[in-house]
Design a protein around this motif. Structure first.
Motif, mmCIF file in Angstrom:
data_model
loop_
_atom_site.group_PDB
_atom_site.id
_atom_site.type_symbol
_atom_site.label_atom_id
_atom_site.label_comp_id
_atom_site.label_asym_id
_atom_site.label_seq_id
_atom_site.Cartn_x
_atom_site.Cartn_y
_atom_site.Cartn_z
ATOM 1 N N VAL A 113 -2.581 -1.071 -3.280
ATOM 2 C CA VAL A 113 -3.544 -0.259 -2.529
ATOM 3 C C VAL A 113 -3.032 1.187 -2.475
ATOM 4 O O VAL A 113 -1.855 1.417 -2.199
ATOM 5 C CB VAL A 113 -3.735 -0.840 -1.108
ATOM 6 C CG1 VAL A 113 -4.631 0.054 -0.261
ATOM 7 C CG2 VAL A 113 -4.312 -2.253 -1.198
ATOM 8 N N GLY A 114 -3.933 2.125 -2.728
ATOM 9 C CA GLY A 114 -3.555 3.542 -2.772
ATOM 10 C C GLY A 114 -3.580 4.211 -1.411
ATOM 11 O O GLY A 114 -4.296 5.170 -1.179
ATOM 12 N N GLY A 115 -2.815 3.662 -0.490
ATOM 13 C CA GLY A 115 -2.744 4.190 0.871
ATOM 14 C C GLY A 115 -3.706 3.470 1.787
ATOM 15 O O GLY A 115 -4.843 3.161 1.412
ATOM 16 N N MET A 138 0.837 -1.215 0.000
ATOM 17 C CA MET A 138 0.000 0.000 0.000
ATOM 18 C C MET A 138 0.863 1.253 0.000
ATOM 19 O O MET A 138 0.418 2.313 0.431
ATOM 20 C CB MET A 138 -0.941 -0.016 1.199
ATOM 21 C CG MET A 138 -0.254 -0.209 2.531
ATOM 22 S SD MET A 138 -1.430 -0.358 3.895
ATOM 23 C CE MET A 138 -0.421 -1.226 5.109
ATOM 24 N N GLY A 139 2.109 1.091 -0.451
ATOM 25 C CA GLY A 139 3.005 2.238 -0.463
ATOM 26 C C GLY A 139 4.103 2.126 0.570
ATOM 27 O O GLY A 139 5.056 2.887 0.573
#
Lengths: 159, 727
Positions: B407-409, B90-91
């Motif tokens: 996942v974008g955060g 997720m980053g």
């Protein structure tokens, strides 16, 4: 009202019969399947949907598709042209200027717009221009550095 | 950088003409059916974990590690190595750091490792990607598996080359004869055409730390190329033929009951589908924005529950409903401490609800075919989603596959992924693939907020400036971070209510983990109080900290931060605007120092500089750890300065980033990160350490700048101005 809208996306002509009041963001994402452009807030508050329209960064979530009639739209998918990576993309990669990557397309396009009108921005000018674009992971420091590097890379005079 | 097919299942063309590959096809692609080495590894065999952890670190953690925690790696006939893990990206960068661990221990190059993450059909069970557990708990398991795979390869090579195992060594995906390196065989040659499965037995031989070539070295993120070119498909970017986008009718407040609904106006929209299934009323269309416009035409009436609680009165409410406390630790006697004190300070610290506010909202795509359903979800807990979907649809879990695209955060907020259940219900009801992507307003409404919390502290010093009394009481932030304390002869730490799994009637909405659950609150309160006592004692805050510490790791990070910051001793408030805070999260020790400017007229705080020192034990990817710490500091400016969920009753007022302000470029200070060299120690958590300090370090710096002490986060201009007026 349904209208035929002709424009160019990433240097390819597009002709759509579409409700002219729909926002460019959704036309790109759901009608054209160009998903590099992101929804983040829908109300001009985060910059994730930024694309270039005739070289100017615009928020596609606030741009009715009728306004792109005859225009050139560039999204993250089209920024590199025939090259492998645009200098901004390369600089973002080399600086690790992203974490989750979700805000990244908007960041790159906003920065691209800045460098087109101001090829050698100061650090303060970069911050001022980028301030509306939100990143939750906190990659800001590296994004600023990446834009500085790309500016040097792209600068015609290579000062 | 070359493009790698890391997410085969989601690597669909923009206008997908075919469905994602199924498991059989996938395994065929991977060359795993009928060939390749498959090594299974489980947490049941944690002797290696203890071995790598060294002395002292293993015992407690081993008990906490669930035994069904598995993972699996595969060496393909093409020599590429695939890691299959239930963890998700997720980053936070584990797509890189886990690959580093695998590559290093297996003696292959980093770019020959492919990561398959968070796919419940392909990856072994994992509870969730939370709690900074990936590297410190899953990492050693992966190390062990890689070591075992290497052992198997050497055995195979011994047979192939007819050389005893002792004479063999591995390097760059080859096994070779130590006495004659040209006599060698590649991993690919060894695995080609063979079907070999060996389970881990006994202790694999782990590489000594001194021989690491990939671990401990800074590496750029391996997934940047896809992300920087827009090729990464997040959950909302996956397109299936005939898919519909759903917008769902939402109540105006939590606990509101639907009284009446009229969908007739919405039905007039061309191509719209309306679904009503109990509490679920959805408008679906082939274009997401058209569905949203149509939903606006749905007329609904709700009964809204009466509640007078809001973001100002919540703290009194929390104190009133707090459950009986439990004592976390105790030393000496509080009465004795009071008698020994010449100065006693009693303060109450307030911390509001916080939103996760990832830029990617909760999103899922679900597709049901027959009894089988596939769900692509932005989630930190794919296996939980699998169970929830199975339960909601009445399916057996083996009919549910959850795939987790990048996942974008997350920040803890995507541990809860109800949007996936909504998409699953809607695909079942419509017979078509359905995407549910929450709007920003839905995201602010359905977030599992970081709970509001209260901390009450009574502390005392004697005439020599020694802390002799410490009575700490925390309400609803839990005990995270309380595994560290100062040398105070009379102290007790009482915890009233956890930060999650809380019965009804306490919080007005769902709460959950938020990057460093509870620790942000605990460190803000503890470090503010310590700073007050240092000031009362007339002792420099750094000296005051060191005076009450024996823990060498904490002393180490404080000294490292001070050196980089160029901290010079002074009583506070010095007018310089220097602040200090330290803490411990997920076994990592962290100290932050900050310099701030405060506009006394407006109350505006500008954080100019932050130095952070972390002792994380073995650092797998120093580059990734540094970036994570920078991210923590930047994100942490938000809860220090502006973030606070505004609500009235059970209605969330914040709907977008105009009222819920998160950090921007113009807020970002100069940031310097120091990582303590502790490569011989076991790895500790890296997801949160720096963020836990941000409330305390900024509040203490504001005090040093102005003499005004703030007891409530965030430090908004109004609060700072008021505190200055009263100081």
């Amino acid at each position: 009202m349904t209208e035929t809208i002709n424009f160019r996306v990433n240097n390819k002509p597009v002709s759509l019969s579409v409700d002219e009041d729909r926002m460019l963001l959704w036309v790109l994402r759901s009608d054209l399947g160009i998903t590099g452009v992101k929804y983040g807030c829908g109300e001009a508050m985060c910059g994730a949907c930024t694309v270039l329209m005739d070289g100017e960064p615009v928020l596609s979530c606030q741009t009715p598709v009728k306004e792109v009639q005859g225009k050139d739209i560039i999204t993250i998918e089209g920024i590199a042209g025939d090259e492998d990576l645009h200098p901004l993309q390369k600089a973002f990669t080399d600086h690790d200027a992203l974490q989750c990557g979700f805000c990244t397309p908007g960041m790159v396009l906003k920065a691209y717009g800045l460098l087109l009108k101001n090829p050698r921005p100061t650090r303060d000018e970069i911050i001022q221009e980028m301030d509306e674009n939100l990143c939750r992971c906190g990659a800001h420091k590296r994004i600023i550095q990446a834009i500085q590097t790309a500016a040097r890379e792209m600068g015609g005079d290579k000062r | 950088m070359t493009k790698k097919e890391k997410y085969l299942e989601t690597d669909l063309p923009e206008q997908a003409s075919s469905l994602p590959v199924d498991r059989r096809e996938f395994l065929k692609r991977m060359g795993a059916l009928g060939s390749g080495i498959i090594v299974y590894f489980t947490c049941g065999d944690l002797s290696v974990l203890a071995q790598r952890r060294g002395k002292g670190g293993g015992g407690k953690r081993r008990r906490q590690t669930p035994l069904d925690f598995n993972s699996l790696l595969r060496i393909g006939e093409d020599g590429r190595v695939t890691c299959l893990t239930g963890k998700i990206e997720m980053g936070q960068g584990i797509i890189t750091s886990l690959a580093q661990i695998l590559a290093d221990e297996l003696y292959v190059s980093l770019d020959s490792v492919d990561m398959i993450m968070g796919d419940t059909d392909l990856c072994p069970y994992d509870r969730a990607t939370v709690g900074s557990l990936t590297i410190r708990v899953f990492g050693p398991i992966l190390w062990a598996a890689a070591a075992e795979a290497r052992g198997v390869l050497i055995e195979l090579a011994a047979e192939h080359l007819k050389i005893p195992v002792e004479r063999l060594q591995t390097k760059d995906s080859f096994v070779f004869d130590k006495t004659n390196p040209s006599n060698r065989v590649s991993y690919a040659q060894l695995t080609q055409g063979k079907k070999i499965e060996r389970h881990l037995q006994g202790k694999p031989q782990l590489k000594p730390v001194s021989e690491f070539t990939i671990v401990g070295k800074p590496h750029l993120k391996t997934d940047s190329f896809e992300k920087i070119t827009g090729r990464t498909k997040y959950a909302g970017d996956i397109r299936l033929p005939n898919m519909l986008y759903a917008k769902i009718l939402r109540p105006p407040a939590h606990g509101a009951i639907l009284k009446k609904v009229n969908t007739s106006a919405a039905e007039e929209t061309k191509g719209v589908h309306i679904v009503r299934d109990g509490d679920l009323i959805a408008v679906l269309h082939k274009y997401a924005d058209v569905a949203e416009k149509a939903l606006e035409k749905v007329k609904a009436e709700f009964d809204v529950p009466d509640s007078t609680i809001d973001n100002r009165t919540i703290f009194d409410h929390l104190l009133k409903v707090a459950p009986r406390g439990s004592t976390e630790s105790r030393r000496g006697d509080i009465k004795t401490g009071e008698n020994l004190s010449s100065t006693i300070v009693e303060e109450t610290y307030l911390d509001p609800y916080l939103a996760h506010a990832s830029i990617e909202t909760h999103t899922a795509l679900a597709n049901m075919e027959g009894e089988k359903i596939t769900v692509w979800a932005s989630t930190q807990a794919p296996f939980t989603v699998k169970d929830q979907v199975a339960q909601s649809l009445g399916l057996t879990p083996d009919n549910v596959r959850v795939i987790t695209p990048p996942v974008g955060g997350g920040f803890g907020g995507k541990g809860s992924s109800y949007q996936a259940v909504e998409a699953a219900r809607l695909t079942k009801l419509t017979g078509r693939p359905v995407q549910v992507a929450w709007s920003r307003a839905e995201e602010f409404f359905y977030d599992t907020f970081r709970p509001a919390a209260v901390v009450k502290i009574k502390s005392g010093i004697n005439d020599s400036g020694d802390l002799v009394l410490w009575d700490y009481n925390v309400y609803f932030a839990g005990n995270r971070g309380l595994d560290f304390d100062y040398e105070i002869p009379n102290q007790q730490w009482n915890v009233y209510g956890e930060w999650r799994r809380i019965e009804a009637g306490i919080h007005p909405f769902e709460v959950g983990p938020w990057r460093g659950p509870g620790n942000n609150t605990n460190v803000f309160a503890r470090e503010s109080q310590l700073d007050i006592m240092a000031s009362k004692a007339g002792i420099d805050p750094l000296e005051f900290h060191l005076k009450h510490l024996k823990d060498q790791r904490m002393i180490g990070v404080l000294e490292a931060a001070a050196e980089k910051f160029k901290w010079t001793p002074s009583k506070t408030p010095s007018g310089r605007g220097y602040g200090l805070a330290c803490g411990k999260d997920a076994d990592t020790y962290v100290a932050c120092m900050a310099e701030v400017d405060v506009n006394r007229d407006t109350g505006q705080v500008r954080v100019k500089r932050v130095v952070c020192a972390q002792d994380m034990g073995l650092v797998v990817n120093p580059q990734g750890a540094t970036i994570h710490a920078e991210g923590c500091i930047t994100m942490g400016l938000g809860f220090a300065l502006s973030e606070e969920v505004i609500f009235k009753g059970r209605k969330v007022i914040d709907q977008n980033f105009d009222t819920y302000e998160i950090p921007r470029f113009s807020w970002v200070p100069e940031i310097e990160i120091v990582l303590i060299n502790a490569q011989e120690s076991p790895p500790h958590g890296g997801g949160k350490p720096a963020i836990i300090c941000m409330g305390g370090v900024v509040a203490n710096a504001v005090f040093d700048a102005t003499g005004a002490r703030l007891f409530q986060l965030p430090l908004t201009p109004e609060r700072v101005k008021e505190a200055i007026m009263h100081s």
